[in-house]
Design a protein around this motif. Structure first.
Motif, PDB file in Angstrom:
ATOM      1  N   VAL A  30       0.819  -1.213   0.000  1.00 17.87           N
ATOM      2  CA  VAL A  30       0.000   0.000   0.000  1.00 17.87           C
ATOM      3  C   VAL A  30       0.860   1.273   0.000  1.00 17.87           C
ATOM      4  O   VAL A  30       0.389   2.345  -0.395  1.00 17.87           O
ATOM      5  CB  VAL A  30      -1.009  -0.028   1.172  1.00 17.87           C
ATOM      6  N   VAL A  54      -3.601  -4.560   1.988  1.00 22.18           N
ATOM      7  CA  VAL A  54      -3.964  -4.240   0.609  1.00 22.18           C
ATOM      8  C   VAL A  54      -2.695  -4.242  -0.239  1.00 22.18           C
ATOM      9  O   VAL A  54      -1.677  -3.661   0.139  1.00 22.18           O
ATOM     10  CB  VAL A  54      -4.648  -2.864   0.527  1.00 22.18           C
ATOM     11  N   TYR A  55      -2.773  -4.896  -1.390  1.00 20.89           N
ATOM     12  CA  TYR A  55      -1.656  -4.954  -2.333  1.00 20.89           C
ATOM     13  C   TYR A  55      -2.168  -4.569  -3.716  1.00 20.89           C
ATOM     14  O   TYR A  55      -3.360  -4.712  -4.007  1.00 20.89           O
ATOM     15  CB  TYR A  55      -1.049  -6.357  -2.378  1.00 20.89           C
ATOM     16  N   PHE A  56      -1.263  -4.101  -4.546  1.00 21.99           N
ATOM     17  CA  PHE A  56      -1.600  -3.714  -5.911  1.00 21.99           C
ATOM     18  C   PHE A  56      -0.783  -4.563  -6.866  1.00 21.99           C
ATOM     19  O   PHE A  56       0.412  -4.761  -6.664  1.00 21.99           O
ATOM     20  CB  PHE A  56      -1.320  -2.223  -6.127  1.00 21.99           C
ATOM     21  N   CYS A  65      -4.366  -3.334 -10.293  1.00 17.92           N
ATOM     22  CA  CYS A  65      -5.605  -3.729  -9.632  1.00 17.92           C
ATOM     23  C   CYS A  65      -5.281  -4.004  -8.159  1.00 17.92           C
ATOM     24  O   CYS A  65      -4.128  -4.204  -7.783  1.00 17.92           O
ATOM     25  CB  CYS A  65      -6.233  -4.937 -10.293  1.00 17.92           C
ATOM     26  N   ARG A  66      -6.299  -4.004  -7.331  1.00 18.42           N
ATOM     27  CA  ARG A  66      -6.132  -4.131  -5.883  1.00 18.42           C
ATOM     28  C   ARG A  66      -6.552  -5.513  -5.424  1.00 18.42           C
ATOM     29  O   ARG A  66      -7.564  -6.048  -5.876  1.00 18.42           O
ATOM     30  CB  ARG A  66      -6.977  -3.069  -5.198  1.00 18.42           C
TER      31      ARG A  66
END
Length: 70
Positions: A30, A54-56, A65-66
């Motif tokens: 994040v 949360v990662y992208f 995208c998440r």
């Protein structure tokens, strides 16, 4: 290709990316730090992540995208 369909989801403490064979996949936390990357030829790639959160996911130069890891 504009027809590229990539799916990403969490399984335990890992992020799985499907449909990204022969593409550059990068996972960011994040704060924008890169936590994993791969140029693997496999259609399905698994990336263990250090913490829940949360990662992208970025595939080639497409918008990220998440994915939430619990």
């Amino acid at each position: 290709s504009s027809d590229l369909v990539v799916r990403s989801w969490s399984e335990g403490r890992s992020i799985v990316v499907g449909g990204a064979a022969a593409r550059r996949v990068v996972v960011y936390d994040v704060l924008g730090r890169q936590v994993a990357a791969s140029d693997a030829a496999a259609d399905r790639q698994r990336f263990p992540v250090p913490h829940s959160g949360v990662y992208f996911i970025s595939v080639d130069d497409a918008p990220a995208c998440r994915v939430v890891v619990f």
